[in-house]
Scaffold this motif. Structure first.
Motif, PDB file in Angstrom:
ATOM      1  N   LEU A 248      -2.542   7.754  -2.953  1.00 37.22           N
ATOM      2  CA  LEU A 248      -1.984   6.433  -3.240  1.00 37.22           C
ATOM      3  C   LEU A 248      -2.779   5.750  -4.353  1.00 37.22           C
ATOM      4  N   THR A 249      -2.074   5.121  -5.265  1.00 36.26           N
ATOM      5  CA  THR A 249      -2.739   4.447  -6.387  1.00 36.26           C
ATOM      6  C   THR A 249      -3.388   3.149  -5.923  1.00 36.26           C
ATOM      7  N   GLN A 250      -4.356   2.662  -6.708  1.00 36.84           N
ATOM      8  CA  GLN A 250      -5.115   1.474  -6.308  1.00 36.84           C
ATOM      9  C   GLN A 250      -5.252   0.450  -7.430  1.00 36.84           C
ATOM     10  N   ASN A 251      -4.252   0.381  -8.278  1.00 37.95           N
ATOM     11  CA  ASN A 251      -4.335  -0.542  -9.406  1.00 37.95           C
ATOM     12  C   ASN A 251      -4.047  -1.980  -8.967  1.00 37.95           C
ATOM     13  N   HIS A 252      -4.740  -2.931  -9.586  1.00 40.66           N
ATOM     14  CA  HIS A 252      -4.463  -4.350  -9.368  1.00 40.66           C
ATOM     15  C   HIS A 252      -3.357  -4.768 -10.339  1.00 40.66           C
ATOM     16  N   VAL A 253      -2.294  -5.343  -9.783  1.00 42.01           N
ATOM     17  CA  VAL A 253      -1.144  -5.731 -10.613  1.00 42.01           C
ATOM     18  C   VAL A 253      -0.702  -7.140 -10.231  1.00 42.01           C
ATOM     19  N   ASP A 254      -0.152  -7.857 -11.208  1.00 45.33           N
ATOM     20  CA  ASP A 254       0.384  -9.198 -10.957  1.00 45.33           C
ATOM     21  C   ASP A 254       1.899  -9.149 -10.985  1.00 45.33           C
ATOM     22  N   LYS A 255       2.465  -8.334 -10.142  1.00 43.25           N
ATOM     23  CA  LYS A 255       3.922  -8.215 -10.083  1.00 43.25           C
ATOM     24  C   LYS A 255       4.316  -7.673  -8.716  1.00 43.25           C
ATOM     25  N   THR A 256       5.607  -7.740  -8.435  1.00 41.51           N
ATOM     26  CA  THR A 256       6.131  -7.172  -7.198  1.00 41.51           C
ATOM     27  C   THR A 256       6.121  -5.654  -7.291  1.00 41.51           C
ATOM     28  N   VAL A 257       5.662  -5.005  -6.230  1.00 39.34           N
ATOM     29  CA  VAL A 257       5.563  -3.547  -6.215  1.00 39.34           C
ATOM     30  C   VAL A 257       6.618  -2.983  -5.273  1.00 39.34           C
ATOM     31  N   GLU A 258       7.301  -1.932  -5.722  1.00 40.27           N
ATOM     32  CA  GLU A 258       8.259  -1.229  -4.870  1.00 40.27           C
ATOM     33  C   GLU A 258       7.522  -0.104  -4.147  1.00 40.27           C
ATOM     34  N   TYR A 259       7.353  -0.253  -2.858  1.00 38.81           N
ATOM     35  CA  TYR A 259       6.599   0.729  -2.090  1.00 38.81           C
ATOM     36  C   TYR A 259       7.538   1.754  -1.448  1.00 38.81           C
ATOM     37  N   PRO A 260       7.094   2.990  -1.289  1.00 37.61           N
ATOM     38  CA  PRO A 260       7.957   4.038  -0.716  1.00 37.61           C
ATOM     39  C   PRO A 260       8.045   4.002   0.801  1.00 37.61           C
ATOM     40  N   MET A 261       7.271   3.132   1.439  1.00 35.23           N
ATOM     41  CA  MET A 261       7.323   3.014   2.897  1.00 35.23           C
ATOM     42  C   MET A 261       7.349   1.535   3.270  1.00 35.23           C
ATOM     43  N   SER A 262       7.836   1.253   4.483  1.00 32.83           N
ATOM     44  CA  SER A 262       7.975  -0.140   4.905  1.00 32.83           C
ATOM     45  C   SER A 262       7.523  -0.291   6.361  1.00 32.83           C
ATOM     46  N   PRO A 263       6.471  -1.088   6.570  1.00 29.03           N
ATOM     47  CA  PRO A 263       5.621  -1.807   5.623  1.00 29.03           C
ATOM     48  C   PRO A 263       4.841  -0.845   4.718  1.00 29.03           C
ATOM     49  N   PRO A 264       4.350  -1.333   3.603  1.00 26.73           N
ATOM     50  CA  PRO A 264       3.581  -0.461   2.710  1.00 26.73           C
ATOM     51  C   PRO A 264       2.248  -0.065   3.327  1.00 26.73           C
ATOM     52  N   ALA A 265       1.843   1.168   3.046  1.00 27.34           N
ATOM     53  CA  ALA A 265       0.582   1.685   3.591  1.00 27.34           C
ATOM     54  C   ALA A 265      -0.415   1.996   2.485  1.00 27.34           C
ATOM     55  N   GLY A 266      -0.201   1.437   1.326  1.00 25.01           N
ATOM     56  CA  GLY A 266      -1.118   1.664   0.217  1.00 25.01           C
ATOM     57  C   GLY A 266      -0.375   1.716  -1.093  1.00 25.01           C
ATOM     58  N   GLY A 267      -1.121   1.715  -2.174  1.00 30.93           N
ATOM     59  CA  GLY A 267      -0.544   1.737  -3.509  1.00 30.93           C
ATOM     60  C   GLY A 267      -1.070   0.573  -4.336  1.00 30.93           C
ATOM     61  N   ASP A 268      -0.482   0.367  -5.497  1.00 30.73           N
ATOM     62  CA  ASP A 268      -0.876  -0.764  -6.341  1.00 30.73           C
ATOM     63  C   ASP A 268      -0.695  -2.068  -5.570  1.00 30.73           C
ATOM     64  N   HIS A 269      -1.521  -3.062  -5.880  1.00 25.96           N
ATOM     65  CA  HIS A 269      -1.506  -4.282  -5.071  1.00 25.96           C
ATOM     66  C   HIS A 269      -2.060  -5.474  -5.839  1.00 25.96           C
ATOM     67  N   SER A 270      -1.942  -6.620  -5.216  1.00 21.94           N
ATOM     68  CA  SER A 270      -2.416  -7.867  -5.818  1.00 21.94           C
ATOM     69  C   SER A 270      -3.937  -7.854  -5.965  1.00 21.94           C
ATOM     70  N   PRO A 271      -4.461  -8.520  -6.991  1.00 15.33           N
ATOM     71  CA  PRO A 271      -5.917  -8.632  -7.120  1.00 15.33           C
ATOM     72  C   PRO A 271      -6.552  -9.433  -5.985  1.00 15.33           C
ATOM     73  N   VAL A 272      -5.751 -10.247  -5.292  1.00 13.15           N
ATOM     74  CA  VAL A 272      -6.269 -11.084  -4.205  1.00 13.15           C
ATOM     75  C   VAL A 272      -5.823 -10.493  -2.870  1.00 13.15           C
ATOM     76  N   TRP A 273      -6.771 -10.193  -2.004  1.00 11.13           N
ATOM     77  CA  TRP A 273      -6.453  -9.628  -0.702  1.00 11.13           C
ATOM     78  C   TRP A 273      -6.036 -10.709   0.288  1.00 11.13           C
ATOM     79  N   GLN A 274      -5.294 -10.292   1.294  1.00  9.07           N
ATOM     80  CA  GLN A 274      -4.947 -11.179   2.402  1.00  9.07           C
ATOM     81  C   GLN A 274      -6.140 -11.246   3.351  1.00  9.07           C
ATOM     82  N   ASN A 275      -6.493 -12.449   3.772  1.00 10.93           N
ATOM     83  CA  ASN A 275      -7.586 -12.555   4.738  1.00 10.93           C
ATOM     84  C   ASN A 275      -7.254 -11.722   5.979  1.00 10.93           C
ATOM     85  N   CYS A 276      -8.242 -10.961   6.434  1.00  2.00           N
ATOM     86  CA  CYS A 276      -7.989  -9.997   7.510  1.00  2.00           C
ATOM     87  C   CYS A 276      -9.127  -9.971   8.524  1.00  2.00           C
ATOM     88  N   ASN A 277      -9.729 -11.145   8.722  1.00  6.25           N
ATOM     89  CA  ASN A 277     -10.829 -11.250   9.674  1.00  6.25           C
ATOM     90  C   ASN A 277     -10.301 -11.655  11.052  1.00  6.25           C
TER      91      ASN A 277
END
Length: 217
Positions: free
Chosen positions: A83-112
């Motif tokens: 799975l790719t790990q590029n930071h992108v500022d756009k909507t990503v079309e993921y091959p699975m739902s929910p997505p399990a990896g791939g290009d993503h936003s530079p800002v992570w969702q809080n996950c604590n």
């Protein structure tokens, strides 16, 4: 007059021959006993060594099953690699739902241990997966009791998050980077296994990266 001494000598010779034969037979018996004893000792040593090696392998997690467990597989899960790990500022079309990896936003969702009552942006949630989080999602088919149970688990588990997600096949889905498991009930024993395996698990591309200081809603 010479005959009796000759007979005596013959008798002595036969006696010596018989004695030599008895000695040879006794020596052969001793040799057989020694050989059998030695072979038995070697066999016992080999068997004992084999048992030790098997036990040592079991104790150290050896064997194909243990290797599979060390790899972190959970029964019934789907996996993806490369799975790719590029930071992108756009909507990503993921091959699975929910997505399990791939290009993503530079800002992570809080996950604590964050529990959200509204859907999240895929791209931010995927960034949380990159940091080693487990993302729990659910549809309207999940019962209120199951949602409550999962919320309680997530809220006390750093590197996890939870949110509703309409577009998934199972009532409840657990996702980590490259791994995904669908279940119908919160009490499925694989839920605990998934958490134990993938919260900051070996699959994590960026272990130790923060789950706070990112996107909070």
């Amino acid at each position: 007059m010479g005959s009796p001494p000759s007979k005596a000598r013959a008798t002595d010779r036969r006696a010596r021959v018989e004695e030599i034969r008895r000695q040879e037979q006794a020596r052969e018996r001793r040799n057989r006993v020694i050989t059998i004893t030695a072979c038995t000792a070697v066999l016992v040593g080999l068997v004992g060594g084999g048992v030790y090696l098997v036990n040592a392998a079991n104790d150290s997690g050896g064997g194909d099953d243990a290797k599979s467990a060390a790899a972190g597989s959970v029964s019934g899960e789907k996996t993806w690699s490369g799975l790719t790990q590029n930071h992108v500022d756009k909507t990503v079309e993921y091959p699975m739902s929910p997505p399990a990896g791939g290009d993503h936003s530079p800002v992570w969702q809080n996950c604590n241990g964050d529990v959200y009552d509204k859907p999240l942006a895929n791209e931010s949630a995927v960034h949380a997966l990159e940091h080693g989080a487990v993302w729990v999602t659910y549809t309207g088919k999940a019962t209120d009791a199951d949602v409550k149970t999962l919320s309680a688990r997530v809220s006390k588990t750093p590197y996890s998050l939870m949110s509703p997600y309409a577009d998934q096949a199972s009532p409840i889905t657990l996702t980590a980077w490259g791994h995904q498991l669908g279940v119908t009930k919160a009490d499925d024993p694989r839920v605990a296994t998934f958490f134990d395996t993938y919260v900051q698990g070996d699959q994590t591309p960026e272990p130790g990266a923060p789950c706070t200081g990112g996107k909070a809603s």
